[in-house]
Design a protein around this motif. Structure first.
Motif, PDB file in Angstrom:
ATOM      1  N   UNK A  53       0.839  -1.194   0.000  1.00 11.85           N
ATOM      2  CA  UNK A  53       0.000   0.000   0.000  1.00 11.85           C
ATOM      3  C   UNK A  53       0.872   1.241   0.000  1.00 11.85           C
ATOM      4  N   UNK A  54       0.375   2.287  -0.650  1.00 12.59           N
ATOM      5  CA  UNK A  54       1.099   3.549  -0.724  1.00 12.59           C
ATOM      6  C   UNK A  54       0.150   4.710  -0.537  1.00 12.59           C
ATOM      7  N   UNK A  55       0.575   5.690   0.253  1.00  8.05           N
ATOM      8  CA  UNK A  55      -0.137   6.951   0.340  1.00  8.05           C
ATOM      9  C   UNK A  55       0.203   7.822  -0.865  1.00  8.05           C
ATOM     10  N   UNK A  56      -0.570   8.857  -1.043  1.00  8.94           N
ATOM     11  CA  UNK A  56      -0.310   9.781  -2.146  1.00  8.94           C
ATOM     12  C   UNK A  56       0.904  10.652  -1.876  1.00  8.94           C
ATOM     13  N   UNK A  57       1.310  10.772  -0.611  1.00  6.48           N
ATOM     14  CA  UNK A  57       2.493  11.551  -0.236  1.00  6.48           C
ATOM     15  C   UNK A  57       3.425  10.663   0.568  1.00  6.48           C
ATOM     16  N   UNK A  58       4.710  10.989   0.588  1.00  5.55           N
ATOM     17  CA  UNK A  58       5.688  10.147   1.270  1.00  5.55           C
ATOM     18  C   UNK A  58       5.764  10.415   2.762  1.00  5.55           C
ATOM     19  N   UNK A 111      -2.978  15.723   7.540  1.00  3.32           N
ATOM     20  CA  UNK A 111      -3.715  14.710   8.312  1.00  3.32           C
ATOM     21  C   UNK A 111      -4.813  14.039   7.493  1.00  3.32           C
ATOM     22  N   UNK A 112      -5.378  14.747   6.509  1.00  7.79           N
ATOM     23  CA  UNK A 112      -6.466  14.175   5.718  1.00  7.79           C
ATOM     24  C   UNK A 112      -5.999  13.026   4.831  1.00  7.79           C
ATOM     25  N   UNK A 113      -4.678  12.844   4.694  1.00  9.60           N
ATOM     26  CA  UNK A 113      -4.147  11.742   3.889  1.00  9.60           C
ATOM     27  C   UNK A 113      -4.145  10.424   4.653  1.00  9.60           C
ATOM     28  N   UNK A 114      -4.310  10.476   5.952  1.00 11.83           N
ATOM     29  CA  UNK A 114      -4.225   9.259   6.756  1.00 11.83           C
ATOM     30  C   UNK A 114      -5.311   8.268   6.347  1.00 11.83           C
ATOM     31  N   UNK A 115      -4.899   7.027   6.169  1.00 13.34           N
ATOM     32  CA  UNK A 115      -5.839   5.968   5.824  1.00 13.34           C
ATOM     33  C   UNK A 115      -6.094   5.813   4.347  1.00 13.34           C
ATOM     34  N   UNK A 116      -5.776   6.839   3.566  1.00 17.17           N
ATOM     35  CA  UNK A 116      -6.038   6.784   2.130  1.00 17.17           C
ATOM     36  C   UNK A 116      -4.811   6.207   1.413  1.00 17.17           C
ATOM     37  N   UNK A 117      -4.933   5.003   0.900  1.00 16.51           N
ATOM     38  CA  UNK A 117      -3.829   4.343   0.220  1.00 16.51           C
ATOM     39  C   UNK A 117      -4.324   3.681  -1.061  1.00 16.51           C
TER      40      UNK A 117
END
Length: 644
Positions: A551-556, A563-569
């Motif tokens: 799994x990868x997030x949109x940012x490194x 914080x809104x990136x958390x959980x989104x992979x």
């Protein structure tokens, strides 16, 4: 002391005269109505030289005026640098025309309030009441409230009853009352010490910051203490402010809420506030993936019960229906609407040893329908069946009459989430039954490296609809561990742990069992360390990818700003390393494979099958060797299932 049962009130002045008599003992000598009195000894370094003239009190800069007893005025002027105070062990509350006002916290994280400088005119009451100390995490807060109720009834000496307007108040009930607060850290009703109290047809509105929702400092209503029973019926709460909760149930109380509405909106944080935990947590930790500074409801402590029936619970963001730091607690919502009014937040939070039931409810949430935050939490989504509600009426001592039970319609739970369904950052169990429908824009079940146990029974129509096509995501946690921490995406490949059995089901694994349901969506296990995803399907059809993945997030990197990136992979299916995928198809189940899937074990009953979409064919290799997928087969190793 407990006040006699009494109805309030034809006039403010009559109320104050009565209250002066009740509270005089221990609070200094009684002042005549319309006058004010300085304490005999104001204390070193203070001045008690404020002039009084009839109904007027003026306190100048540099002066401290100690109000010795509850006092009625027509005008009050408090200059910048002047201080109004109560005697030691007492608190001071100002109301103007029945509205609590003027109170401000003495500092951002202070546990008590003072009266703000200004000119106040109207029907003024300065109430001197015994402090109501409440401690949490090493901090003791000096709570103030319009009405304090103990086992023997109303405790006038701890109450600022001039903030109660209209209606009738007795030792056992308040009806038709309104409470309005524009000051900080003031409660409407505080019911404690084994009291039994009912609040009906009452309106409470609090605007201004509270202080700590772990003790209810600033809440509209608090029910706390073993043996305490607080029943609300037809109560409307509209709050706006940091930590200005609607209802707090704590420490063994049994709180029952019927036909009521609780809404809490965010406030403005003090400009010097820096995040702190425990008693000083004024905002939700960003590492939960949400923002906000008020929870609409909170349940705390050991053995506490809070039940909401035919009611609405709404928070702007953060949380609507919350539990925190509990043991042996029960949180229940029947035929309720639970919502986040903003773009973020959770519907419910299950923390610690709590049983949470959401039956026949409508959830419209920003980020999560439910967050499971600690081990031993058990959450039920289901229908409000007549049998279940009747059983809860007995088990939870709700006190619903036959007419009330008969009037409750049987409903199914429906969830609409603008992001995720249920998220685990602590181990816990989720049961879905009845006609429950979960519709989410993102992943239905999001497991962040803990033991998540899921059962879904679709025999009565339960259904899952993930907008991003992922039903279950198991992943390493992206929680940085502290509020000033940073999450950094790993770039190296996971290292094989030869001691971890990827073909077996372990007690620590993430598991999901589905019965009599049709599912369309993917299941990914992106763990780098030892944790298997164990999937069981009985009498079910599943169409999608079931696979180990990266799994990868949109940012490194993710800081508080992201914080809104958390959980989104996003996921890339890849062979199992330490992230076993153990799949069992039973009872005539069918898996339609839509993309290459990597498993560690596949078991089929004689009447189950693995198929491909129309026009395609399915194939399998085990440890690199082609193998036929046979009914009744049991395969383990490095399994690759493809379609073409």
């Amino acid at each position: 002391m407990a006040a006699e049962s009494k109805a309030y009130r034809p006039s403010m002045r009559d109320r104050v005269r009565a209250l002066v008599a009740l509270t005089a003992a221990g609070a200094g000598s009684v002042a005549l109505p319309g006058t004010a009195r300085a304490a005999d000894a104001a204390g070193p370094g203070t001045a008690a030289t404020a002039a009084t003239a009839g109904d007027t009190l003026s306190v100048g800069a540099g002066e401290t005026y100690v109000v010795g007893t509850t006092t009625a005025l027509g005008a009050l002027t408090l200059a910048e640098g002047g201080t109004l105070a109560a005697p030691d062990g007492y608190g001071l509350t100002l109301t103007v025309d029945g509205v609590e006002t003027g109170s401000v916290l003495t500092a951002t994280l202070a546990p008590s309030t003072t009266i703000a400088p200004g000119t106040y005119t109207g029907d003024i009451v300065l109430t001197v009441a015994e402090q109501n100390p409440a401690a949490f995490a090493g901090v003791t807060f000096a709570l103030r409230q319009a009405l304090y109720v103990a086992a023997d009834g109303v405790v006038a000496a701890k109450s600022a009853t001039s903030a109660l307007v209209g209606g009738t108040v007795t030792d056992t009930a308040a009806q038709g009352v309104s409470v309005t607060s524009t000051g900080e850290a003031f409660d409407g009703f505080y019911v404690a010490e084994g009291a039994s109290y009912a609040v009906t047809d009452t309106v409470i509105g609090c605007t201004g910051n509270g202080r700590c929702d772990f003790v209810g400092d600033g809440a509209a209503l608090v029910g706390t203490g073993s043996g305490t029973r607080l029943v609300l019926d037809g109560v409307t709460v509209s709050n706006k402010g940091v930590e200005r909760s609607g209802l707090v149930a704590a420490d063994g109380a049994n709180v029952v809420v019927k036909n009521s509405a609780v809404q809490c909106l965010n406030g403005v944080l003090p400009s010097d506030y820096v995040f702190a935990g425990g008693a000083n947590m004024l905002v939700v930790p960003w590492r939960l993936g949400i923002s906000g500074n008020v929870r609409a409801t909170n349940l705390l402590g050991t053995g506490t019960r809070a039940t909401y029936i035919n009611s609405t619970i709404a928070s702007e963001t953060w949380g609507a229906f919350s539990t925190d730091s509990v043991s042996g607690a029960q949180a229940t919502a029947v035929n309720c609407t639970i919502s986040n009014l903003g773009d973020e937040g959770y519907g419910s939070f299950a923390d610690g040893d709590v049983t949470e039931r959401i039956l026949g409810c409508t959830l419209d949430v920003g980020t999560y329908a439910t967050v499971i935050g600690a081990s031993d939490s058990t959450v039920y989504y289901g229908d409000s069946t007549t049998e279940d509600v009747a059983q809860l009426n007995t088990d939870l001592e709700l006190g619903l009459g036959e007419d009330e039970l008969a009037a409750l319609p049987v409903r199914s739970t429906t969830v609409t989430s603008r992001q995720f369904g249920v998220m685990w950052h602590g181990a816990g169990t989720l049961h879905i039954t009845g006609g429950t429908i979960l519709t989410t824009a993102a992943t239905t079940f999001l497991d962040k490296a803990v033991r998540a146990t899921i059962t879904v029974d679709g025999s009565e129509g339960a259904a899952l609809d993930p907008g991003n096509g992922v039903i279950l995501q198991v992943m390493e946690t992206d929680n940085p561990g502290s509020n000033d921490g940073v999450y950094t995406e790993p770039v190296d490949d996971p290292v094989k742990d030869d001691t971890w059995d990827v073909t077996a089901a372990h007690d620590s694994d993430s598991s999901a069992a589905f019965t009599d349901i049709a599912l369309t969506g993917d299941f990914y296990n992106a763990m780098r360390t030892g944790r298997n995803m164990v999937l069981g399907f009985t009498g079910s059809r599943v169409t999608g990818v079931l696979s180990a993945s990266e799994s990868r997030h949109a940012v490194d990197t993710i800081t508080s700003a992201e914080y809104a990136q958390l959980g989104h992979v996003t996921n890339t299916a890849q062979p199992v390393v330490n992230n076993g995928v153990v799949v069992t198809l039973d009872g005539g189940s069918q898996w339609t494979v839509t993309g290459t899937s990597y498993l560690s074990r596949l078991t089929l009953s004689a009447d189950s099958a693995v198929t491909a979409p129309a026009g395609s064919a399915v194939s399998m290799t085990v440890d690199g060797e082609p193998a036929a997928i046979e009914p009744g087969g049991d395969y383990s190793g490095a399994i690759t299932i493809g379609v073409g």
